[in-house]
Design a protein around this motif. Structure first.
Motif, short mmCIF file in Angstrom:
data_model
loop_
_atom_site.label_atom_id
_atom_site.label_comp_id
_atom_site.label_asym_id
_atom_site.label_seq_id
_atom_site.Cartn_x
_atom_site.Cartn_y
_atom_site.Cartn_z
N ALA A 66 30.55 56.65 8.27
CA ALA A 66 30.60 57.68 9.15
C ALA A 66 30.23 59.13 8.38
N ARG A 67 29.58 59.52 7.04
CA ARG A 67 28.86 60.23 6.37
C ARG A 67 27.62 60.51 7.26
N LYS A 69 26.36 58.80 9.17
CA LYS A 69 26.14 59.07 11.03
C LYS A 69 26.85 60.44 11.31
N TRP A 71 29.12 61.59 11.91
CA TRP A 71 30.75 61.73 11.92
C TRP A 71 31.69 62.80 11.63
N PRO A 72 32.52 63.50 12.31
CA PRO A 72 33.81 64.18 12.24
C PRO A 72 34.14 63.36 11.47
N LEU A 73 34.42 62.42 10.28
CA LEU A 73 35.73 61.84 9.87
C LEU A 73 36.90 63.18 9.04
N LEU A 108 36.92 63.12 16.33
CA LEU A 108 36.19 61.82 16.76
C LEU A 108 35.99 60.97 18.11
N SER A 109 35.17 60.46 18.81
CA SER A 109 35.93 60.40 20.61
C SER A 109 36.32 58.38 19.93
N GLN A 112 33.47 56.19 18.62
CA GLN A 112 34.01 56.03 17.06
C GLN A 112 34.45 55.97 16.74
N ARG A 113 36.61 55.63 17.03
CA ARG A 113 36.65 55.78 16.04
C ARG A 113 36.97 53.94 16.17
N ARG A 115 34.22 51.79 16.42
CA ARG A 115 33.07 51.55 15.41
C ARG A 115 33.04 51.43 14.14
N LEU A 116 34.18 52.31 13.90
CA LEU A 116 35.30 53.08 12.37
C LEU A 116 35.36 52.00 12.09
#
Length: 146
Positions: A66-67, A69, A71-73, A108-109, A112-113, A115-116
């Motif tokens: 996430a970092r 990318k 992404w807002p995790l 998070l979309s 994105q979820r 993919r994580l």
């Protein structure tokens, strides 16, 4: 660890029938067995540590991805279980692990979820457990070591 090698030393402490001191990467831990099997419950048992390593690696892998990318995790946590028992098509004493990965981040979309969660199944410890590691057991010098 530049060459990928990690060293650990584990030695009985005498504090209970199974208590050990674990020295690894500059950290000192205590391991033991529960009282119900003759230990003193002074620290985690071996499978406790294995399960914890899987969870730790999973959370760190998700955070790193996430970092990288951007992404807002907001937060990741992992709940795990381990049990021995049969699964259809597997031997009766198969090790069964379940990881529940909790992804927090309102921004998070859904993609994105997803993919994580996919990445959570690819952490290095997960891959080691799914692979075929090679473990050599050799005799040490009884006069040397700790």
């Amino acid at each position: 660890m530049a060459d990928g090698r990690i060293e650990a030393h584990v030695s009985e402490t005498g504090e209970s029938a199974f208590a050990v001191r674990i020295d690894v990467s500059g950290h000192v831990l205590t391991g033991d067995e529960p009282e119900g099997v003759g230990g003193g419950n002074l620290g985690p048992a071996p499978y406790d540590l294995l399960l914890s390593a899987l969870g730790e690696c999973t959370a760190m892998t998700v955070r790193l991805y996430a970092r990288d990318k951007g992404w807002p995790l907001d937060h990741v946590s992992v709940s795990l279980t381990h049990r021995k028992g049969g699964v259809e098509g597997q031997p009766a004493w198969t090790d069964n692990f379940t990881k529940t990965v909790h992804i927090h981040g309102d921004a998070l979309s859904d993609e994105q979820r997803a993919r994580l969660i996919e990445v959570a199944g690819k952490c290095p410890v997960h891959r080691t457990l799914m692979g075929t590691p090679v473990i050599a057991t050799i005799a040490g010098d009884p006069r040397g070591g700790r």
